[in-house]
Design a protein around this motif. Sequence first.
Motif, short mmCIF file in Angstrom:
data_model
loop_
_atom_site.label_atom_id
_atom_site.label_comp_id
_atom_site.label_asym_id
_atom_site.label_seq_id
_atom_site.Cartn_x
_atom_site.Cartn_y
_atom_site.Cartn_z
N SER A 143 0.84 -1.19 0.00
CA SER A 143 0.00 0.00 0.00
C SER A 143 0.87 1.25 0.00
O SER A 143 2.10 1.18 0.10
CB SER A 143 -0.90 -0.03 1.25
OG SER A 143 -1.48 1.22 1.49
N LYS A 144 0.20 2.39 -0.12
CA LYS A 144 0.84 3.69 0.11
C LYS A 144 -0.10 4.47 1.04
O LYS A 144 -1.32 4.48 0.84
CB LYS A 144 1.08 4.44 -1.19
CG LYS A 144 2.21 3.82 -2.01
CD LYS A 144 2.54 4.64 -3.25
CE LYS A 144 3.71 4.01 -4.00
NZ LYS A 144 4.08 4.77 -5.23
N SER A 145 0.49 5.09 2.02
CA SER A 145 -0.29 5.69 3.11
C SER A 145 -1.27 6.75 2.63
O SER A 145 -2.30 6.98 3.27
CB SER A 145 0.65 6.28 4.17
OG SER A 145 1.50 7.26 3.58
N TYR A 146 -1.00 7.42 1.55
CA TYR A 146 -1.86 8.49 1.06
C TYR A 146 -2.81 8.05 -0.05
O TYR A 146 -3.60 8.86 -0.55
CB TYR A 146 -1.00 9.63 0.53
CG TYR A 146 -0.02 9.21 -0.57
CD1 TYR A 146 -0.43 9.06 -1.89
CD2 TYR A 146 1.30 8.93 -0.25
CE1 TYR A 146 0.44 8.68 -2.87
CE2 TYR A 146 2.19 8.55 -1.24
CZ TYR A 146 1.78 8.42 -2.55
OH TYR A 146 2.65 8.02 -3.51
N CYS A 147 -2.77 6.78 -0.42
CA CYS A 147 -3.57 6.30 -1.56
C CYS A 147 -4.98 5.92 -1.11
O CYS A 147 -5.15 5.05 -0.24
CB CYS A 147 -2.87 5.11 -2.20
SG CYS A 147 -3.81 4.35 -3.53
N PHE A 149 -7.28 4.22 -2.75
CA PHE A 149 -7.61 2.84 -3.13
C PHE A 149 -6.96 1.85 -2.15
O PHE A 149 -7.55 0.82 -1.83
CB PHE A 149 -7.12 2.57 -4.56
CG PHE A 149 -7.76 3.44 -5.58
CD1 PHE A 149 -9.04 3.17 -6.04
CD2 PHE A 149 -7.11 4.55 -6.08
CE1 PHE A 149 -9.64 3.97 -6.99
CE2 PHE A 149 -7.70 5.36 -7.02
CZ PHE A 149 -8.98 5.10 -7.48
N SER A 150 -5.78 2.21 -1.69
CA SER A 150 -5.14 1.37 -0.68
C SER A 150 -5.95 1.41 0.62
O SER A 150 -6.12 0.39 1.30
CB SER A 150 -3.72 1.86 -0.41
OG SER A 150 -2.92 1.73 -1.57
N GLU A 171 3.76 -0.23 3.70
CA GLU A 171 3.55 1.09 3.11
C GLU A 171 4.80 1.42 2.26
O GLU A 171 5.86 1.76 2.80
CB GLU A 171 3.33 2.15 4.19
CG GLU A 171 2.13 1.89 5.09
CD GLU A 171 0.80 2.05 4.35
OE1 GLU A 171 0.80 2.41 3.16
OE2 GLU A 171 -0.24 1.83 4.99
N ASP A 173 5.56 3.89 0.38
CA ASP A 173 6.08 5.25 0.42
C ASP A 173 6.90 5.53 1.68
O ASP A 173 7.60 6.54 1.76
CB ASP A 173 4.94 6.26 0.31
CG ASP A 173 3.93 6.11 1.44
OD1 ASP A 173 3.58 4.94 1.77
OD2 ASP A 173 3.49 7.13 1.99
N GLN A 182 8.35 -1.99 -5.42
CA GLN A 182 7.23 -1.83 -6.34
C GLN A 182 7.61 -2.24 -7.75
O GLN A 182 6.82 -2.87 -8.46
CB GLN A 182 6.74 -0.38 -6.32
CG GLN A 182 5.44 -0.17 -7.10
CD GLN A 182 4.86 1.21 -6.87
OE1 GLN A 182 5.39 2.01 -6.10
NE2 GLN A 182 3.76 1.51 -7.55
N THR A 193 0.75 -0.90 -9.87
CA THR A 193 0.10 0.10 -9.04
C THR A 193 -0.19 -0.47 -7.66
O THR A 193 -0.06 -1.66 -7.40
CB THR A 193 -1.21 0.57 -9.69
OG1 THR A 193 -2.07 -0.57 -9.89
CG2 THR A 193 -0.94 1.20 -11.05
#
Length: 242
Positions: A143-147, A149-150, A171, A173, A182, A193
């Motif tokens: 995941s990415k903390s600001y996404c 969809f995540s 995470e 990022d 990634q 993605t």
Amino acid sequence: MASQRRVKVLLIGVLAVVFVILYYTGDATRIQNQQFYQSTVEAMDARAAAKKSASDDSGLFQKLQPNRAPADAELVRSNREKLGYESKDDNQDTEEVSIAGRTKMQKPKANKSESENKEAQEKAEVEAELNAVLKRSPIIIFSKSYCPFSAKAKSILLDKYSVVPAPFVVELDQHPLGPKLQALLAKNTGRSTVPNILVNGRSIGGGDDIAALDRDRTLASTLKSLGGKRIMEAAPKAQKEV
């Protein structure tokens, strides 16, 4: 009469002596001439023979000279291969090296540049990190903390379902090797993605895919099917309470 006879005898004797002297003198001269002639002939023959021998040797050297280069080159090439200076295939990462002219072994080529060595080292580090992450849980959420969809995928798997063992979240990022992880995931799973949800190392999609499985009520069965014995429980929390 007696005196005339003596004179004749004396003349005959003188003539005989002169004849003998002339005879021997002429014979000696002839012998000397013959020796000079023979010596001259022998010297000329010897000189001609020497010139012919030198000419023959020169011709033989010229005939042999062109054949020496290939033979010497072949010998040098053979020796270089025996000593391991030349590899048989420059496109491979290893080369054969002769030991004592008999046994051959493979060794890594030593002609890689410093940048190539560094790149190979970094690749090995990223692969080792990914393998370590996959051992944390049968279900991994990249995941990415600001996404958003995540966030959707994490909300469904962590809040709406009871999964044992719990999914492990990475995470990207915030991870020091995030971009490289990634990129490696994109290569291994075909998905570049986030989120990227893996079950036993196999990607089952992103946020929309998890939402669709939840909507169709097939998420729990999918997790159990792919997770096998590693997943002890996977069920919606609401259903469990009922």
